[in-house]
Design a protein around this motif. Structure first.
Motif, PDB file in Angstrom:
ATOM      1  N   LEU A   1       3.641  -1.217   3.932  1.00  0.00           N
ATOM      2  CA  LEU A   1       2.954   0.067   3.969  1.00  0.00           C
ATOM      3  C   LEU A   1       3.976   1.158   3.725  1.00  0.00           C
ATOM      4  O   LEU A   1       4.986   1.235   4.431  1.00  0.00           O
TER       5      LEU A   1
ATOM      6  N   ILE B   1      -7.955  -0.039   4.821  1.00  0.00           N
ATOM      7  CA  ILE B   1      -7.362  -1.262   5.366  1.00  0.00           C
ATOM      8  C   ILE B   1      -8.344  -2.425   5.298  1.00  0.00           C
ATOM      9  O   ILE B   1      -7.986  -3.561   4.953  1.00  0.00           O
TER      10      ILE B   1
ATOM     11  N   LEU C   1      -1.736  -7.754   4.090  1.00  0.00           N
ATOM     12  CA  LEU C   1      -0.911  -6.593   3.748  1.00  0.00           C
ATOM     13  C   LEU C   1       0.482  -6.819   4.308  1.00  0.00           C
ATOM     14  O   LEU C   1       0.631  -7.200   5.466  1.00  0.00           O
TER      15      LEU C   1
ATOM     16  N   THR D   1       0.551   5.390  -0.049  1.00  0.00           N
ATOM     17  CA  THR D   1      -0.327   6.564   0.002  1.00  0.00           C
ATOM     18  C   THR D   1       0.279   7.691  -0.834  1.00  0.00           C
ATOM     19  O   THR D   1       1.495   7.763  -1.021  1.00  0.00           O
TER      20      THR D   1
ATOM     21  N   GLY E   1      -1.950   5.517   9.797  1.00  0.00           N
ATOM     22  CA  GLY E   1      -1.595   4.414   8.912  1.00  0.00           C
ATOM     23  C   GLY E   1      -0.958   3.265   9.663  1.00  0.00           C
ATOM     24  O   GLY E   1      -1.334   2.093   9.488  1.00  0.00           O
TER      25      GLY E   1
ATOM     26  N   ASN F   1       4.025   5.081   3.821  1.00  0.00           N
ATOM     27  CA  ASN F   1       3.338   6.333   4.155  1.00  0.00           C
ATOM     28  C   ASN F   1       4.032   7.476   3.418  1.00  0.00           C
ATOM     29  O   ASN F   1       4.986   8.066   3.922  1.00  0.00           O
TER      30      ASN F   1
ATOM     31  N   ILE G   1       7.213  -1.306   7.167  1.00  0.00           N
ATOM     32  CA  ILE G   1       6.624   0.018   7.006  1.00  0.00           C
ATOM     33  C   ILE G   1       7.747   0.975   6.648  1.00  0.00           C
ATOM     34  O   ILE G   1       8.797   0.976   7.297  1.00  0.00           O
TER      35      ILE G   1
ATOM     36  N   TRP H   1      -8.891   5.694   6.637  1.00  0.00           N
ATOM     37  CA  TRP H   1      -7.898   4.636   6.871  1.00  0.00           C
ATOM     38  C   TRP H   1      -8.584   3.307   7.185  1.00  0.00           C
ATOM     39  O   TRP H   1      -8.194   2.255   6.660  1.00  0.00           O
TER      40      TRP H   1
ATOM     41  N   LEU I   1       0.855  -1.192   0.000  1.00  0.00           N
ATOM     42  CA  LEU I   1       0.000   0.000   0.000  1.00  0.00           C
ATOM     43  C   LEU I   1       0.887   1.236   0.000  1.00  0.00           C
ATOM     44  O   LEU I   1       1.745   1.385   0.870  1.00  0.00           O
TER      45      LEU I   1
ATOM     46  N   ALA J   1      -2.793  -0.304  10.081  1.00  0.00           N
ATOM     47  CA  ALA J   1      -2.206  -1.318   9.203  1.00  0.00           C
ATOM     48  C   ALA J   1      -1.486  -2.411   9.980  1.00  0.00           C
ATOM     49  O   ALA J   1      -1.445  -3.571   9.543  1.00  0.00           O
TER      50      ALA J   1
END
Length: 257
Positions: free
Chosen positions: A78, A65, A75, A8, A116, A80, A132, A61, A6, A120
């Motif tokens: 992530l 998710i 997932l 953003t 996030g 961000n 992340i 969010w 994911l 997440a």
């Protein structure tokens, strides 16, 4: 191994480059953006999935998710990346910056990263862990009186990243968390900054940018690809013991300041 990713703010700039880099490696990628038209276009052009999202909104969010868990079953990464410098015409120094601009910058750049990670992490832990990557900035590593709110927001991201890394390690989530600090990639945001600083110094934006480029130890701005490559590495098994770190990609800018 294919992972679900994911990103953003993935419709353009650094975010778009990160999306493309993960897709090249065969991962399943979802991008989000507050600009639905741009996000849908990026999704069509790249093959990524897309969700419209205001990263400063907790309900958004939760919806994203939940949708990823439903569609992809898990997932693993992530990124961000979504962020803002604030209103283009607003003053940026601490004396004259509007309070509402400060609050919006903090919401988009910092609160979004908290939200996030918060929402997440449970899905990532259930998926077997992962990584992340929080996009910060060299503005968090040196004083930025001309971008007071932006620099402060990114400094908070750096600190939050270390807290998340330690939390996930102690909780046994098998999730690593690191921050990437772009230096000077000529995205629309940086171009606008160069125009503003050039005007304040009696120069055109391009002339100011060239003077600034010459001041960098490696004499070069960076490319979106440079950021995407580092993010991709930090999310990979090649970085399996790297967590809680802050890494600048800046042509030596921080060294010289």
């Amino acid at each position: 191994m294919s992972r679900t990713v994911l990103v953003t703010g993935g419709a353009q700039g650094i975010g778009r480059g990160i999306v493309e880099r993960f897709l090249e490696s065969g991962h399943r990628v979802f991008l989000t953006d507050i600009n639905a038209a741009a996000g849908e276009a990026a999704a069509r052009e790249t093959g990524a999935g897309f969700f419209a999202q205001d990263v400063a909104d907790e309900a958004s969010w939760l919806a994203v998710i939940e949708a990823i868990g439903r569609e992809a079953g898990g997932l693993h990464v992530l990124v961000n990346n979504a962020g803002t410098e604030g209103k283009g015409t607003a003053a940026k120094d601490v004396e004259t910056a509007p309070a509402d601009d400060w609050r919006r910058i903090m919401d988009v750049n910092t609160s979004s990263v908290f939200l996030g990670c918060k929402h997440a992490i449970p899905l990532m832990a259930k998926s077997g862990g992962g990584a992340i990557v929080n996009m910060a900035s060299v503005a968090s590593l040196v004083p930025t009186p001309f971008l007071a709110a932006y620099g402060a927001s990114k400094a908070a991201v750096e600190h939050l990243t270390r807290s998340v890394a330690l939390h996930c390690g102690r909780a046994g989530h098998a999730i690593r968390c690191n921050s990437v600090h772009p230096g000077h990639v000529m995205t629309p945001m940086l171009t606008a900054i160069m125009e503003r600083l050039g005007g304040e110094n009696g120069m055109s934006g391009p002339d100011f940018a060239e003077k600034f480029r010459q001041s960098l130890p490696l004499r070069s701005f960076q490319d979106v690809r440079d950021m995407a490559n580092l993010v991709h590495f930090l999310a990979s098994d090649d970085a399996r013991f790297i967590t809680g770190q802050s890494i600048a990609v800046d042509s030596g800018f921080v060294l010289a300041n």
